[in-house]
Scaffold this motif. Structure first.
Motif, PDB file in Angstrom:
ATOM      1  N   ALA A  44       0.805  -1.225   0.000  1.00 15.73           N
ATOM      2  CA  ALA A  44       0.000   0.000   0.000  1.00 15.73           C
ATOM      3  C   ALA A  44       0.834   1.270   0.000  1.00 15.73           C
ATOM      4  O   ALA A  44       0.299   2.364   0.027  1.00 15.73           O
ATOM      5  CB  ALA A  44      -0.974   0.028   1.182  1.00 15.73           C
ATOM      6  N   THR A  45       2.153   1.121  -0.006  1.00 14.65           N
ATOM      7  CA  THR A  45       2.999   2.311  -0.071  1.00 14.65           C
ATOM      8  C   THR A  45       3.798   2.338  -1.364  1.00 14.65           C
ATOM      9  O   THR A  45       3.857   3.349  -2.061  1.00 14.65           O
ATOM     10  CB  THR A  45       3.966   2.348   1.131  1.00 14.65           C
ATOM     11  OG1 THR A  45       3.188   2.449   2.318  1.00 14.65           O
ATOM     12  CG2 THR A  45       4.902   3.544   1.043  1.00 14.65           C
ATOM     13  N   GLY A  46       4.388   1.219  -1.703  1.00 17.71           N
ATOM     14  CA  GLY A  46       5.200   1.165  -2.909  1.00 17.71           C
ATOM     15  C   GLY A  46       6.448   0.348  -2.674  1.00 17.71           C
ATOM     16  O   GLY A  46       6.493  -0.484  -1.763  1.00 17.71           O
ATOM     17  N   SER A  47       7.440   0.590  -3.480  1.00 13.78           N
ATOM     18  CA  SER A  47       8.653  -0.199  -3.360  1.00 13.78           C
ATOM     19  C   SER A  47       9.865   0.667  -3.644  1.00 13.78           C
ATOM     20  O   SER A  47       9.758   1.716  -4.273  1.00 13.78           O
ATOM     21  CB  SER A  47       8.602  -1.370  -4.341  1.00 13.78           C
ATOM     22  OG  SER A  47       8.330  -0.890  -5.640  1.00 13.78           O
ATOM     23  N   GLY A  48      10.980   0.219  -3.147  1.00 14.04           N
ATOM     24  CA  GLY A  48      12.225   0.943  -3.362  1.00 14.04           C
ATOM     25  C   GLY A  48      13.358  -0.039  -3.541  1.00 14.04           C
ATOM     26  O   GLY A  48      13.201  -1.242  -3.316  1.00 14.04           O
ATOM     27  N   SER A  49      14.489   0.475  -3.965  1.00 20.22           N
ATOM     28  CA  SER A  49      15.613  -0.425  -4.189  1.00 20.22           C
ATOM     29  C   SER A  49      16.921   0.276  -3.866  1.00 20.22           C
ATOM     30  O   SER A  49      17.020   1.506  -3.933  1.00 20.22           O
ATOM     31  CB  SER A  49      15.631  -0.908  -5.643  1.00 20.22           C
ATOM     32  OG  SER A  49      15.761   0.185  -6.518  1.00 20.22           O
ATOM     33  N   VAL A  50      17.900  -0.523  -3.497  1.00 18.95           N
ATOM     34  CA  VAL A  50      19.244  -0.010  -3.253  1.00 18.95           C
ATOM     35  C   VAL A  50      20.203  -0.835  -4.098  1.00 18.95           C
ATOM     36  O   VAL A  50      20.169  -2.067  -4.059  1.00 18.95           O
ATOM     37  CB  VAL A  50      19.625  -0.120  -1.760  1.00 18.95           C
ATOM     38  CG1 VAL A  50      20.998   0.492  -1.523  1.00 18.95           C
ATOM     39  CG2 VAL A  50      18.590   0.574  -0.883  1.00 18.95           C
ATOM     40  N   PHE A  51      21.018  -0.165  -4.891  1.00 19.11           N
ATOM     41  CA  PHE A  51      22.007  -0.832  -5.742  1.00 19.11           C
ATOM     42  C   PHE A  51      23.380  -0.718  -5.097  1.00 19.11           C
ATOM     43  O   PHE A  51      23.748   0.354  -4.608  1.00 19.11           O
ATOM     44  CB  PHE A  51      22.035  -0.187  -7.132  1.00 19.11           C
ATOM     45  CG  PHE A  51      20.904  -0.610  -8.029  1.00 19.11           C
ATOM     46  CD1 PHE A  51      19.591  -0.332  -7.703  1.00 19.11           C
ATOM     47  CD2 PHE A  51      21.156  -1.298  -9.198  1.00 19.11           C
ATOM     48  CE1 PHE A  51      18.545  -0.722  -8.515  1.00 19.11           C
ATOM     49  CE2 PHE A  51      20.120  -1.694 -10.031  1.00 19.11           C
ATOM     50  CZ  PHE A  51      18.818  -1.408  -9.687  1.00 19.11           C
ATOM     51  N   PHE A  52      24.128  -1.822  -5.130  1.00 16.96           N
ATOM     52  CA  PHE A  52      25.444  -1.843  -4.505  1.00 16.96           C
ATOM     53  C   PHE A  52      26.544  -2.057  -5.547  1.00 16.96           C
ATOM     54  O   PHE A  52      26.333  -2.702  -6.574  1.00 16.96           O
ATOM     55  CB  PHE A  52      25.527  -2.972  -3.473  1.00 16.96           C
ATOM     56  CG  PHE A  52      24.654  -2.748  -2.265  1.00 16.96           C
ATOM     57  CD1 PHE A  52      25.107  -2.008  -1.200  1.00 16.96           C
ATOM     58  CD2 PHE A  52      23.370  -3.265  -2.226  1.00 16.96           C
ATOM     59  CE1 PHE A  52      24.295  -1.792  -0.084  1.00 16.96           C
ATOM     60  CE2 PHE A  52      22.549  -3.060  -1.127  1.00 16.96           C
ATOM     61  CZ  PHE A  52      23.010  -2.319  -0.050  1.00 16.96           C
ATOM     62  N   THR A  53      27.702  -1.549  -5.229  1.00 19.82           N
ATOM     63  CA  THR A  53      28.880  -1.808  -6.061  1.00 19.82           C
ATOM     64  C   THR A  53      29.443  -3.186  -5.703  1.00 19.82           C
ATOM     65  O   THR A  53      28.980  -3.827  -4.749  1.00 19.82           O
ATOM     66  CB  THR A  53      29.973  -0.759  -5.810  1.00 19.82           C
ATOM     67  OG1 THR A  53      30.412  -0.891  -4.447  1.00 19.82           O
ATOM     68  CG2 THR A  53      29.459   0.655  -6.041  1.00 19.82           C
ATOM     69  N   ASP A  54      30.443  -3.609  -6.452  1.00 19.18           N
ATOM     70  CA  ASP A  54      31.080  -4.894  -6.151  1.00 19.18           C
ATOM     71  C   ASP A  54      31.698  -4.888  -4.756  1.00 19.18           C
ATOM     72  O   ASP A  54      31.850  -5.936  -4.138  1.00 19.18           O
ATOM     73  CB  ASP A  54      32.179  -5.198  -7.184  1.00 19.18           C
ATOM     74  CG  ASP A  54      31.590  -5.589  -8.524  1.00 19.18           C
ATOM     75  OD1 ASP A  54      30.387  -5.941  -8.558  1.00 19.18           O
ATOM     76  OD2 ASP A  54      32.309  -5.529  -9.535  1.00 19.18           O
ATOM     77  N   GLU A  55      32.055  -3.690  -4.267  1.00 25.29           N
ATOM     78  CA  GLU A  55      32.659  -3.579  -2.933  1.00 25.29           C
ATOM     79  C   GLU A  55      31.606  -3.519  -1.842  1.00 25.29           C
ATOM     80  O   GLU A  55      31.920  -3.317  -0.671  1.00 25.29           O
ATOM     81  CB  GLU A  55      33.550  -2.336  -2.843  1.00 25.29           C
ATOM     82  CG  GLU A  55      34.876  -2.446  -3.585  1.00 25.29           C
ATOM     83  CD  GLU A  55      34.699  -2.365  -5.088  1.00 25.29           C
ATOM     84  OE1 GLU A  55      33.863  -1.575  -5.549  1.00 25.29           O
ATOM     85  OE2 GLU A  55      35.371  -3.125  -5.807  1.00 25.29           O
ATOM     86  N   GLY A  56      30.337  -3.661  -2.203  1.00 20.61           N
ATOM     87  CA  GLY A  56      29.275  -3.657  -1.207  1.00 20.61           C
ATOM     88  C   GLY A  56      28.904  -2.283  -0.708  1.00 20.61           C
ATOM     89  O   GLY A  56      28.398  -2.125   0.402  1.00 20.61           O
ATOM     90  N   ARG A  57      29.145  -1.271  -1.523  1.00 24.63           N
ATOM     91  CA  ARG A  57      28.768   0.093  -1.137  1.00 24.63           C
ATOM     92  C   ARG A  57      27.638   0.586  -2.032  1.00 24.63           C
ATOM     93  O   ARG A  57      27.568   0.216  -3.213  1.00 24.63           O
ATOM     94  CB  ARG A  57      29.970   1.037  -1.247  1.00 24.63           C
ATOM     95  CG  ARG A  57      31.050   0.723  -0.218  1.00 24.63           C
ATOM     96  CD  ARG A  57      32.172   1.732  -0.258  1.00 24.63           C
ATOM     97  NE  ARG A  57      33.133   1.492   0.812  1.00 24.63           N
ATOM     98  CZ  ARG A  57      33.002   1.964   2.054  1.00 24.63           C
ATOM     99  NH1 ARG A  57      31.962   2.718   2.371  1.00 24.63           N
ATOM    100  NH2 ARG A  57      33.907   1.703   2.971  1.00 24.63           N
ATOM    101  N   VAL A  58      26.782   1.439  -1.472  1.00 23.37           N
ATOM    102  CA  VAL A  58      25.621   1.916  -2.222  1.00 23.37           C
ATOM    103  C   VAL A  58      26.078   2.733  -3.432  1.00 23.37           C
ATOM    104  O   VAL A  58      26.901   3.639  -3.305  1.00 23.37           O
ATOM    105  CB  VAL A  58      24.722   2.800  -1.317  1.00 23.37           C
ATOM    106  CG1 VAL A  58      23.601   3.445  -2.139  1.00 23.37           C
ATOM    107  CG2 VAL A  58      24.142   1.969  -0.195  1.00 23.37           C
ATOM    108  N   SER A  59      25.540   2.369  -4.602  1.00 21.73           N
ATOM    109  CA  SER A  59      25.831   3.192  -5.782  1.00 21.73           C
ATOM    110  C   SER A  59      24.631   4.079  -6.112  1.00 21.73           C
ATOM    111  O   SER A  59      24.804   5.180  -6.620  1.00 21.73           O
ATOM    112  CB  SER A  59      26.206   2.324  -6.972  1.00 21.73           C
ATOM    113  OG  SER A  59      25.121   1.533  -7.387  1.00 21.73           O
ATOM    114  N   SER A  60      23.424   3.614  -5.876  1.00 12.88           N
ATOM    115  CA  SER A  60      22.249   4.480  -6.041  1.00 12.88           C
ATOM    116  C   SER A  60      21.050   3.836  -5.365  1.00 12.88           C
ATOM    117  O   SER A  60      21.093   2.674  -4.984  1.00 12.88           O
ATOM    118  CB  SER A  60      21.947   4.746  -7.517  1.00 12.88           C
ATOM    119  OG  SER A  60      21.494   3.573  -8.140  1.00 12.88           O
ATOM    120  N   ARG A  61      19.999   4.597  -5.224  1.00 13.53           N
ATOM    121  CA  ARG A  61      18.783   4.055  -4.623  1.00 13.53           C
ATOM    122  C   ARG A  61      17.561   4.768  -5.183  1.00 13.53           C
ATOM    123  O   ARG A  61      17.635   5.898  -5.648  1.00 13.53           O
ATOM    124  CB  ARG A  61      18.845   4.171  -3.104  1.00 13.53           C
ATOM    125  CG  ARG A  61      18.822   5.612  -2.589  1.00 13.53           C
ATOM    126  CD  ARG A  61      17.448   5.998  -2.100  1.00 13.53           C
ATOM    127  NE  ARG A  61      17.484   7.190  -1.277  1.00 13.53           N
ATOM    128  CZ  ARG A  61      17.420   8.417  -1.737  1.00 13.53           C
ATOM    129  NH1 ARG A  61      17.390   8.618  -3.032  1.00 13.53           N
ATOM    130  NH2 ARG A  61      17.406   9.464  -0.924  1.00 13.53           N
TER     131      ARG A  61
END
Lengths: 176, 455
Positions: A151-168
């Motif tokens: 009922a709210t929606g969805s989101g995503s977090v993308f990670f680099t190969d080093e396990g750090r956030v690249s975008s969301r």
């Protein structure tokens, strides 16, 4: 210039007892703030219960959000993600509250948690902020954590190969 | 510094500043698709509008991956009859630009006078999009655009898709669209070519082009095609287009009217390994056209047989992104109608186009691109006549060749600032005095600054 400075010393000394007297009042205020915080948490639990969300222990809303079941699976050749097939992400009420001591709606808490997700953050920090994702998978070789909130929606977090956030992409539709 | 150059520089900075001021402080790149899917922009785009492998699958799937709250309709037999997003998937695009050619263009009314060089378009284009799911298995990308050069609002790229996954190895679908190649998945074809997907709207461009490379779309067509995608690598598409210009009726006042239907085909193979992907393919169209233009829509036609080869390589790393695209188009023109009417010297001509481009982005923020383009073809005194200054062909040849270089800055995922320079070695058949009015190919070298925002 020396005379005015000398005159200020007794003036300052005169306030010392008053400051000492204020200390117990500060402690009282702190107790009152704690009592109010407990009351707010109690009210949040009641609201969550009324809205049908799982009721969390009082500590959960102040620390790491409750983990939702997470699956590790690559998407199909042409990914289809009907809402019914996804487990819920950590409930809205479980998101970490913002800095404000005032009442925050569950959605506001979730919004605040997502707004703290920043580029370069590590997986552990994301887990502490958002809880476990509804689904983990790789997309064209990139690690993606997908969060689904009914009922709210969805989101995503993308990670680099080093396990750090690249975008969301937050469920509330803003990026950076 | 000369005052004129200073003004041009200030105008250029003003365009860039306006684009930045209009950019929201925090925003998203492909707004309605990102809102719909919950995916960050990088799921589908390297840097917009170039697609990633997943972006291609999303398009193949009919733009229907969707997890937003829905308004559903279900019959008593539990058949789903409606599935609408509670919020319509709308987006907005705004482009503003500054264009300067090496030599100013002649005034359109006064002889020996020149137009103002250094033109700001605000907007160059402004578009409203509906992009997302319409119903189960049905989605659309619909664009309506205000064109800053004509000052008019009109229908732009449209691709309405129905897609079904037959099994895990085979997907099929239908596309209803108004621009051959707008439905294509790779960025080698004309509708979504990259790099240099945007060019100046006011600078002169080469006068000769093939039908598959925009000629048919400019004539106004609509078509339907069926496609299949096998084993996540083989793409096959067959379709047909009919004339559909914006007109009350299609008659002798129209131009390039399709006789019957023009078949369109596409074959491609893509291999993906790790962060790399490579596509090789072919595509084409065969169109019989009535030239129109005060000639009745009957009798002989001109037949354009186009076939093309294309290839695209992508490396999509965490910080480094590389794309290389190439296409070669061969067009055979059998000009029965035009030759019969005495408007071409030859009964048949050929036209060949080659484009190669490479782009590099660091951290999806800073990028650069370099590309080569060439159009060559048969010599034809009447088809490529001297005509007007700037647009004429004094040497009776369609040849245009040159290079384009571009620097890009993407401060936000939905905002791009591009500085582009196009350099012509040949223009409309010549390098010096190509139009017979004293203009050289290099006079059309173009500096183009673009601000582009999607929200």
């Amino acid at each position: 210039m020396r005379t005015p400075l000398v005159a200020l010393v007794p003036l300052a000394l005169a306030f010392v007892p008053a400051a000492r007297a204020a200390a117990p009042e500060g402690a009282t205020l702190q107790q009152e703030v704690k009592a109010l915080q407990a009351m707010v948490q109690d009210l949040q639990r009641r609201v969550s219960a009324l809205e049908g969300h799982p009721v969390l222990p009082a500590a959960a809303s102040q620390s790491v959000p409750q983990a939702a079941p997470a699956r590790s699976a690559a998407p199909a050749a042409v990914p289809q993600m009907p809402a019914a097939s996804l487990p819920q992400a950590a409930p809205i009420a479980a998101a970490q509250p913002g800095a404000s001591a005032g009442y925050m709606s569950p959605e506001a808490m979730l919004r605040a948690a997502w707004s703290k997700v920043g580029k370069g953050m590590q997986e552990g920090e994301i887990t502490r902020l958002l809880g476990a994702p509804s689904k983990k998978f790789t997309l064209d070789g990139r690690t993606v954590w997908y969060y689904y909130y009914p009922a709210t929606g969805s989101g995503s977090v993308f990670f680099t190969d080093e396990g750090r956030v690249s975008s969301r992409q937050s469920p509330f539709g803003w990026g950076w | 510094m000369q005052r004129g150059k200073l003004r041009s520089l200030i105008a250029g900075f003003a365009v860039a500043a306006a684009a930045l001021l209009l950019a929201p402080g925090s925003a998203q790149a492909v707004p309605s698709f990102a809102r719909q899917t919950g995916f960050a922009c990088e799921a589908c785009h390297t840097v917009f509008p170039e697609l990633t492998p997943y972006g291609r699958r999303f398009k193949l799937n009919g733009y229907t991956v969707d997890i937003l709250p829905q308004v559903s309709g279900i019959t008593p037999s539990k058949e789903q009859t409606l599935m609408l997003n509670q919020l319509p998937p709308l987006s907005f695009m705004f482009q503003t630009s500054y264009t300067s050619t090496k030599k100013a263009l002649p005034d359109t009314a006064l002889p020996d006078a020149f137009a103002k060089n250094g033109q700001v378009l605000f907007p160059q284009q402004a578009s409203l999009f509906y992009a997302g799911r319409i119903a189960p298995n049905l989605g659309a990308f619909v664009q309506m655009t205000y064109d800053g050069t004509s000052g008019s609002f009109g229908w732009d790229n449209t691709d309405i898709r129905y897609a079904r996954l037959a099994n895990e190895n085979f997907l099929w679908g239908l596309s209803l669209n108004n621009n051959p190649t707008v439905q294509d998945l790779w960025n080698t074809t004309s509708a979504w070519q990259s790099p240099f997907d945007q060019r100046s709207a006011t600078a002169p461009g080469p006068g000769a082009g093939t039908m598959i490379d925009g000629g048919l779309a400019d004539a106004g067509v609509a078509g339907v095609s069926a496609y299949g995608y096998l084993y996540n690598s083989v793409y096959v598409e067959l379709g047909a287009y009919r004339s559909a210009p914006a007109a009350a009726q299609i008659d002798s006042t129209s131009t390039n009217v399709v006789k019957g239907a023009a078949p369109y085909w596409r074959l491609a193979y893509e291999h993906q390994w790790g962060r790399h992907s490579l596509e090789v393919g072919a595509y084409g169209v065969e169109a019989k056209l009535y030239p129109g233009g005060d000639v009745p829509l009957s009798g002989p036609t001109n037949k354009y047989s186009d076939w093309a080869l294309d290839s695209q390589y992508q490396y999509i790393g965490d910080e480094n992104l590389v794309s290389v695209t190439a296409t070669y188009i061969h067009e055979k023109q059998t000009l029965d109608a035009t030759y019969g009417a005495g408007a071409s010297s030859n009964p048949s001509d050929t036209l060949k186009t080659l484009r190669i481009g490479a782009s590099y982005y660091y951290d999806r923020k800073y990028g650069g691109a370099l590309g080569y383009f060439s159009t060559t073809g048969s010599s034809d005194d009447l088809l490529y006549a001297q005509g007007d200054p700037v647009t004429g062909f004094a040497n009776s040849k369609p040849d245009s060749k040159g290079w384009t270089a571009e620097l890009d800055w993407v401060p936000y995922e939905n905002t791009k600032i591009a500085l582009q320079y196009t350099m012509y070695d040949k223009f409309n058949g010549g390098d010096t005095n190509y139009d017979g009015a004293g203009r050289n190919a290099k006079d059309n070298n173009t500096l183009y600054l673009l601000g582009w925002i999607n929200f």
